[in-house]
Write an enzyme that holds these catalytic residues in place. Sequence first.
Site, PDB file in Angstrom:
ATOM      1  N   ASP A  16       0.737  -0.972  -0.205  1.00 41.79           N
ATOM      2  CA  ASP A  16      -0.045  -0.049   0.144  1.00 41.79           C
ATOM      3  C   ASP A  16       0.819   1.286   0.188  1.00 41.79           C
ATOM      4  OD1 ASP A  16      -2.053  -1.867   0.190  1.00 41.79           O
ATOM      5  OD2 ASP A  16      -2.768  -1.390   2.313  1.00 41.79           O
ATOM      6  N   GLU A  46      -4.653  -0.897  -1.141  1.00 38.59           N
ATOM      7  CA  GLU A  46      -5.962  -0.756  -0.485  1.00 38.59           C
ATOM      8  C   GLU A  46      -6.949  -0.132  -1.462  1.00 38.59           C
ATOM      9  OE1 GLU A  46      -6.092   0.024   3.544  1.00 38.59           O
ATOM     10  OE2 GLU A  46      -8.179   0.081   3.674  1.00 38.59           O
ATOM     11  N   LYS A  51      -6.743  -4.757  -3.276  1.00 36.57           N
ATOM     12  CA  LYS A  51      -7.372  -5.742  -2.154  1.00 36.57           C
ATOM     13  C   LYS A  51      -8.369  -4.737  -1.144  1.00 36.57           C
ATOM     14  CE  LYS A  51      -3.463  -4.360   1.474  1.00 36.57           C
ATOM     15  NZ  LYS A  51      -4.225  -3.698   2.349  1.00 36.57           N
ATOM     16  N   LYS A  68      -7.625  -4.975   4.807  1.00 38.71           N
ATOM     17  CA  LYS A  68      -6.399  -4.668   5.155  1.00 38.71           C
ATOM     18  C   LYS A  68      -5.202  -5.700   5.136  1.00 38.71           C
ATOM     19  CE  LYS A  68      -8.516  -1.075   7.240  1.00 38.71           C
ATOM     20  NZ  LYS A  68      -8.199   0.395   6.264  1.00 38.71           N
ATOM     21  N   VAL A  76       3.223   0.107   4.181  1.00 36.61           N
ATOM     22  CA  VAL A  76       2.494   1.088   5.286  1.00 36.61           C
ATOM     23  C   VAL A  76       0.987   0.497   5.217  1.00 36.61           C
ATOM     24  CG1 VAL A  76       3.845   3.060   4.872  1.00 36.61           C
ATOM     25  CG2 VAL A  76       1.914   2.736   3.597  1.00 36.61           C
ATOM     26  N   THR A  77       0.516   0.776   6.590  1.00 43.02           N
ATOM     27  CA  THR A  77       1.040   1.225   7.928  1.00 43.02           C
ATOM     28  C   THR A  77       1.302  -0.037   8.454  1.00 43.02           C
ATOM     29  OG1 THR A  77      -0.924   1.459   8.885  1.00 43.02           O
ATOM     30  CG2 THR A  77      -0.206   3.260   7.968  1.00 43.02           C
ATOM     31  N   CYS A  98      -2.100  -2.508   7.590  1.00 40.38           N
ATOM     32  CA  CYS A  98      -2.246  -3.449   6.568  1.00 40.38           C
ATOM     33  C   CYS A  98      -0.934  -4.329   6.518  1.00 40.38           C
ATOM     34  CB  CYS A  98      -2.393  -2.488   5.308  1.00 40.38           C
ATOM     35  SG  CYS A  98      -3.954  -2.190   5.119  1.00 40.38           S
ATOM     36  N   GLN A 125       7.871 -14.169  21.450  1.00 39.34           N
ATOM     37  CA  GLN A 125       7.969 -15.570  21.328  1.00 39.34           C
ATOM     38  C   GLN A 125       8.579 -16.284  20.449  1.00 39.34           C
ATOM     39  OE1 GLN A 125       3.557 -16.480  22.905  1.00 39.34           O
ATOM     40  NE2 GLN A 125       3.561 -14.455  22.186  1.00 39.34           N
TER      41      GLN A 125
HETATM   42  C1  C5J Z   1      -3.078   0.727   5.424  1.00 42.95           C
HETATM   43  C2  C5J Z   1      -4.977   1.949   6.749  1.00 42.95           C
HETATM   44  N1  C5J Z   1      -2.763   0.547   4.246  1.00 42.95           N
HETATM   45  N2  C5J Z   1      -3.915   2.304   7.612  1.00 42.95           N
HETATM   46  N3  C5J Z   1      -4.478   1.156   5.478  1.00 42.95           N
HETATM   47  O1  C5J Z   1      -2.416   0.433   6.465  1.00 42.95           O
HETATM   48  O2  C5J Z   1      -6.215   2.202   6.699  1.00 42.95           O
END
Ligand code: C5J
Length: 219
Positions: free
Chosen positions: A24, A72, A129, A132, A157-158, A162, A202
Site C-alpha cells: 500500500d 488498498e 485488496k 487490510k 504502510v502502515t 495493513c 515468543q
Molecule cells: C493501511 C490503513 N494500508 N491504515 N491502511 O495500513 O487504513
Amino acid sequence: MHDIDAQPFAFSLNFARTALLIIDMQRDFVEPGGFGESLGNRVEPLQSIVPTVLQVLTHWRKRGGLVVHTRESHAPDLSDCPPAKRMRGSPQLRIGDVGPMGRILVRGEPGNQIVEELAPVVGELVIDKPGKGAFYGTDLMAHLQLRGITQLVVMGVTTEVCVQSSMREANDRGFDCLLVEDGTASYFPEFKAATLAMIIAQGGIVGWTCLAKDLLEAV
Ligand code: C5J
C-alpha cells in the site's frame, strides 16, 4: 541460502522462493490530500521511508526477484466496501468521497496509485485488496503458490494495520515473513515499535524483522 542478521534470530532466505511484498505505498496514504491525511494523520513518517523502499526494490529488480505491490482499493460502486468500513471514525473525507486526488481509496483514481518513485514495472504483480490483509478477497495466494514462493520480504504502510494484517495472514498460510524495519512506517511511531516487538515475540510468533542494510548486504 542467504543468512540475514535479523530478529529474533537469523533469517535463512532462499531467493528463488522469496517474493518482495510492498504493501500500500499509495498516494492515498503517503501524500497530503489522501485517505491517511483525511483521517487526521501527518504523512511525513510514511514519506520518509520511500528512499529505503526504493533501494530494496531496485536491488530486488536487479536480482530478478518476484515483486508484488498491493493497493488498498475499492470498486467504483463500493460494492466491496462494507458500510462498517466506510462509516468508521469521523474522517474529513470517507472512502468513495471526492478528495484532492480523486475519489478516496477507489480503484483507478489518481490517489489510489502507488507513489511515482515506486511505481510497478512490467512483470510485477499488483494486487488490489478491499481489506487490510493482502490475502483477504484477492488471488495473492494462488499467484504465490504458482511461483513456488514460500518466503516473503515485507515493506510498506502502515506497520500496525495493513502490514501487520498481511503478515499475520501470510504466517497462517505457511509463509516465513521478514519485515524490513526501516522499510515500513506508521502515522504513530509508538504503534510501529509495538508491532515490531509483537512480530518477533515468543521466538518469532509472526515472523522476523531486519534492517534494509543487512538484507542488502546478504542478498
Ligand atoms: C493501511 C490503513 N494500508 N491504515 N491502511 O495500513 O487504513
